[in-house]
Design an enzyme around this catalytic site. Structure first.
Site, PDB file in Angstrom:
ATOM      1  N   THR A  27       0.845  -1.214   0.000  1.00 48.11           N
ATOM      2  CA  THR A  27       0.000   0.000   0.000  1.00 48.11           C
ATOM      3  C   THR A  27       0.872   1.253   0.000  1.00 48.11           C
ATOM      4  O   THR A  27       0.511   2.275  -0.577  1.00 48.11           O
ATOM      5  CB  THR A  27      -0.967   0.037   1.206  1.00 48.11           C
ATOM      6  N   ARG A  35      -8.900  -5.121   1.736  1.00 48.21           N
ATOM      7  CA  ARG A  35      -9.826  -4.986   2.867  1.00 48.21           C
ATOM      8  C   ARG A  35      -9.591  -3.796   3.795  1.00 48.21           C
ATOM      9  O   ARG A  35     -10.284  -3.671   4.788  1.00 48.21           O
ATOM     10  CB  ARG A  35      -9.827  -6.289   3.679  1.00 48.21           C
ATOM     11  N   ILE A 104       0.543 -10.126  -6.082  1.00 48.54           N
ATOM     12  CA  ILE A 104       0.714 -10.448  -7.507  1.00 48.54           C
ATOM     13  C   ILE A 104       1.421  -9.298  -8.223  1.00 48.54           C
ATOM     14  O   ILE A 104       1.445  -9.241  -9.435  1.00 48.54           O
ATOM     15  CB  ILE A 104      -0.674 -10.703  -8.146  1.00 48.54           C
ATOM     16  N   HIS A 120      -0.077 -16.588  -5.232  1.00 49.18           N
ATOM     17  CA  HIS A 120      -1.225 -16.229  -6.066  1.00 49.18           C
ATOM     18  C   HIS A 120      -0.827 -15.802  -7.476  1.00 49.18           C
ATOM     19  O   HIS A 120      -1.604 -15.139  -8.159  1.00 49.18           O
ATOM     20  CB  HIS A 120      -2.047 -15.129  -5.383  1.00 49.18           C
ATOM     21  N   CYS A 128      -1.991 -17.511 -23.291  1.00 51.44           N
ATOM     22  CA  CYS A 128      -3.169 -17.729 -24.133  1.00 51.44           C
ATOM     23  C   CYS A 128      -3.857 -19.027 -23.704  1.00 51.44           C
ATOM     24  O   CYS A 128      -3.206 -20.055 -23.539  1.00 51.44           O
ATOM     25  CB  CYS A 128      -2.728 -17.827 -25.598  1.00 51.44           C
ATOM     26  N   CYS A 150      -4.631 -13.430 -28.199  1.00 57.67           N
ATOM     27  CA  CYS A 150      -3.377 -13.982 -28.718  1.00 57.67           C
ATOM     28  C   CYS A 150      -3.359 -13.868 -30.248  1.00 57.67           C
ATOM     29  O   CYS A 150      -4.412 -13.688 -30.878  1.00 57.67           O
ATOM     30  CB  CYS A 150      -3.316 -15.440 -28.295  1.00 57.67           C
ATOM     31  N   CYS A 152      -3.154 -16.221 -32.138  1.00 57.31           N
ATOM     32  CA  CYS A 152      -3.951 -17.351 -32.644  1.00 57.31           C
ATOM     33  C   CYS A 152      -5.449 -17.118 -32.450  1.00 57.31           C
ATOM     34  O   CYS A 152      -6.266 -17.953 -32.824  1.00 57.31           O
ATOM     35  CB  CYS A 152      -3.536 -18.649 -31.950  1.00 57.31           C
ATOM     36  N   THR A 190      -1.231  -8.577   6.057  1.00 53.19           N
ATOM     37  CA  THR A 190      -2.285  -9.461   5.540  1.00 53.19           C
ATOM     38  C   THR A 190      -3.412  -9.597   6.558  1.00 53.19           C
ATOM     39  O   THR A 190      -3.155  -9.728   7.747  1.00 53.19           O
ATOM     40  CB  THR A 190      -1.739 -10.860   5.147  1.00 53.19           C
TER      41      THR A 190
HETATM   42  P1  CNA Z   1      -6.120  -7.681   2.504  1.00 47.64           P
HETATM   43  O1  CNA Z   1      -7.199  -8.614   2.901  1.00 47.64           O
HETATM   44  O2  CNA Z   1      -6.508  -6.480   1.714  1.00 47.64           O
HETATM   45  O3  CNA Z   1      -5.380  -7.237   3.845  1.00 47.64           O
HETATM   46  C1  CNA Z   1      -4.354  -6.292   3.857  1.00 47.64           C
HETATM   47  C2  CNA Z   1      -4.018  -5.995   5.310  1.00 47.64           C
HETATM   48  O4  CNA Z   1      -2.880  -5.161   5.322  1.00 47.64           O
HETATM   49  C3  CNA Z   1      -5.133  -5.262   6.057  1.00 47.64           C
HETATM   50  O5  CNA Z   1      -5.451  -5.982   7.246  1.00 47.64           O
HETATM   51  C4  CNA Z   1      -4.521  -3.883   6.390  1.00 47.64           C
HETATM   52  O6  CNA Z   1      -4.840  -3.443   7.691  1.00 47.64           O
HETATM   53  C5  CNA Z   1      -3.036  -4.163   6.306  1.00 47.64           C
HETATM   54  N1  CNA Z   1      -2.254  -3.004   5.855  1.00 47.64           N
HETATM   55  C6  CNA Z   1      -2.550  -2.101   4.878  1.00 47.64           C
HETATM   56  N2  CNA Z   1      -1.541  -1.231   4.706  1.00 47.64           N
HETATM   57  C7  CNA Z   1      -0.581  -1.586   5.610  1.00 47.64           C
HETATM   58  C8  CNA Z   1       0.696  -1.062   5.942  1.00 47.64           C
HETATM   59  N3  CNA Z   1       1.196   0.008   5.309  1.00 47.64           N
HETATM   60  N4  CNA Z   1       1.417  -1.678   6.909  1.00 47.64           N
HETATM   61  C9  CNA Z   1       0.904  -2.761   7.570  1.00 47.64           C
HETATM   62  N5  CNA Z   1      -0.301  -3.286   7.312  1.00 47.64           N
HETATM   63  C10 CNA Z   1      -1.025  -2.721   6.336  1.00 47.64           C
HETATM   64  O7  CNA Z   1      -4.980  -8.434   1.674  1.00 47.64           O
HETATM   65  P2  CNA Z   1      -4.398  -9.905   1.873  1.00 47.64           P
HETATM   66  O8  CNA Z   1      -3.086  -9.896   1.209  1.00 47.64           O
HETATM   67  O9  CNA Z   1      -4.527 -10.386   3.229  1.00 47.64           O
HETATM   68  O10 CNA Z   1      -5.431 -10.751   0.974  1.00 47.64           O
HETATM   69  C11 CNA Z   1      -5.004 -11.620   0.083  1.00 47.64           C
HETATM   70  C12 CNA Z   1      -5.392 -11.208  -1.366  1.00 47.64           C
HETATM   71  C13 CNA Z   1      -5.181  -9.758  -1.693  1.00 47.64           C
HETATM   72  C14 CNA Z   1      -4.494 -11.932  -2.301  1.00 47.64           C
HETATM   73  O11 CNA Z   1      -5.282 -12.735  -3.116  1.00 47.64           O
HETATM   74  C15 CNA Z   1      -3.787 -10.883  -3.149  1.00 47.64           C
HETATM   75  O12 CNA Z   1      -3.562 -11.361  -4.432  1.00 47.64           O
HETATM   76  C16 CNA Z   1      -4.693  -9.728  -3.121  1.00 47.64           C
HETATM   77  N6  CNA Z   1      -4.142  -8.395  -3.457  1.00 47.64           N
HETATM   78  C17 CNA Z   1      -2.842  -8.225  -3.820  1.00 47.64           C
HETATM   79  C18 CNA Z   1      -2.374  -6.955  -4.132  1.00 47.64           C
HETATM   80  C19 CNA Z   1      -0.913  -6.807  -4.520  1.00 47.64           C
HETATM   81  O13 CNA Z   1      -0.375  -7.660  -5.213  1.00 47.64           O
HETATM   82  N7  CNA Z   1      -0.259  -5.708  -4.094  1.00 47.64           N
HETATM   83  C20 CNA Z   1      -3.217  -5.848  -4.059  1.00 47.64           C
HETATM   84  C21 CNA Z   1      -4.566  -6.049  -3.708  1.00 47.64           C
HETATM   85  C22 CNA Z   1      -5.000  -7.333  -3.392  1.00 47.64           C
END
Ligand code: CNA
Length: 240
Positions: A27, A35, A104, A120, A128, A150, A152, A190
């Site tokens: 972020t 979330r 991702i 993930h 493709c 693609c 194809c 997470t």
């Molecule tokens: P989530 O459910 O959105 O949780 C993120 C957590 O991170 C939340 O509880 C927040 O409070 C916490 N948070 C946010 N910013 C910060 C920060 N600066 N420092 C500390 N904590 C913070 O996301 P999860 O990863 O738990 O969920 C899994 C999903 C989200 C996966 O399938 C991912 O592919 C998917 N996702 C990925 C991305 C990415 O690749 N950057 C972006 C959005 C979603």
């Protein structure tokens, strides 16, 4: 002892540190998570994002999937932040066991972190569905077609694990092995709402379990050291 000092001491004493991370670590690179208060799940779309990012939706409503994907999931211009750089430093010191990511966004690749296990998938790999030919993220995101195709004629699908899809068995096995071998597990950014990733924590055999997350999660009680702060702020204090 304050939490940052405790974290510093734990990192100093450990040699096979495993980071288990989610969208919260990115972020601060300007990529929305799912979330948080301003995460993608709180926004209003024609369909809920959980539905759009599912396999059946991709197959049935490919155009609407790509509309959302291109608008909201394109993070090809994002840069790694203090966290990604810090993990590279730990890797160079020989202290890093693995980075197990649910992300991702490929940000660890941009600082050349070698020990990344992507549960993930990645927006940077695409293929493709008909002939299997690979495509770059740039091609997919810059495609003028409503549905990237693609040569194809087949539909291109990002190699990201959508809801209803299985995780790669080999990556799961490697991730569990790294957690079993870890002498310190740090769970960061997470919400631990997504299975089976969440269940990996149970394989950890070490004594200390660190969790760093802005908001509290259902799993906070598992941590021996819980820090409710932004990861960037934690690392700035740690590096002082
Ligand atoms: P989530 O459910 O959105 O949780 C993120 C957590 O991170 C939340 O509880 C927040 O409070 C916490 N948070 C946010 N910013 C910060 C920060 N600066 N420092 C500390 N904590 C913070 O996301 P999860 O990863 O738990 O969920 C899994 C999903 C989200 C996966 O399938 C991912 O592919 C998917 N996702 C990925 C991305 C990415 O690749 N950057 C972006 C959005 C979603």
């Amino acid at each position: 002892m304050d939490t940052i000092k405790q974290l510093k001491r734990l990192i100093e004493c450990s040699h096979k540190i495993v980071f288990f991370e989610g969208a919260g670590v990115s972020t601060e690179s300007g990529i929305q998570d799912f979330r948080s208060q301003d995460g993608l799940y709180r926004m209003q779309y024609q369909y809920p994002p959980e539905q759009i990012l599912s396999h059946s939706f991709f197959m049935k409503n490919t155009k609407a999937f790509y509309q959302f994907y291109k608008e909201k999931m394109n993070c090809t211009n994002a840069s790694p932040n203090i966290y990604h750089i810090y993990l590279k430093e730990l890797e160079m010191q020989g202290k890093l066991g693995a980075i197990i990511t649910q992300n991702i966004d490929g940000l660890h690749d941009k600082v050349k972190n070698q020990k990344v296990l992507e549960l993930h998938g990645s927006i940077y790999r695409n293929h493709c569905l008909k002939c299997g030919k690979g495509y770059t993220a740039e091609i997919v995101f810059s495609s003028r077609e409503e549905i990237p195709k693609c040569d194809c004629g087949g539909i291109i699908k990002p190699d990201v694990v959508l809801y209803e899809e299985m995780l790669d068995e080999e990556v799961i096995e490697q991730a569990i092995q790294k957690i079993v071998e870890a002498d310190l597990l740090i769970v960061v950014g997470t919400s631990l709402k997504v299975y089976p990733a969440k269940s990996f924590i149970q394989y950890y055999r070490g004594k200390e379990l660190v969790m760093i997350n802005l908001e509290s999660t259902d799993c906070d009680s598992l941590a021996t050291l819980m820090i409710h702060e932004k990861i960037g702020d934690v690392l700035k204090q740690l590096k002082k």
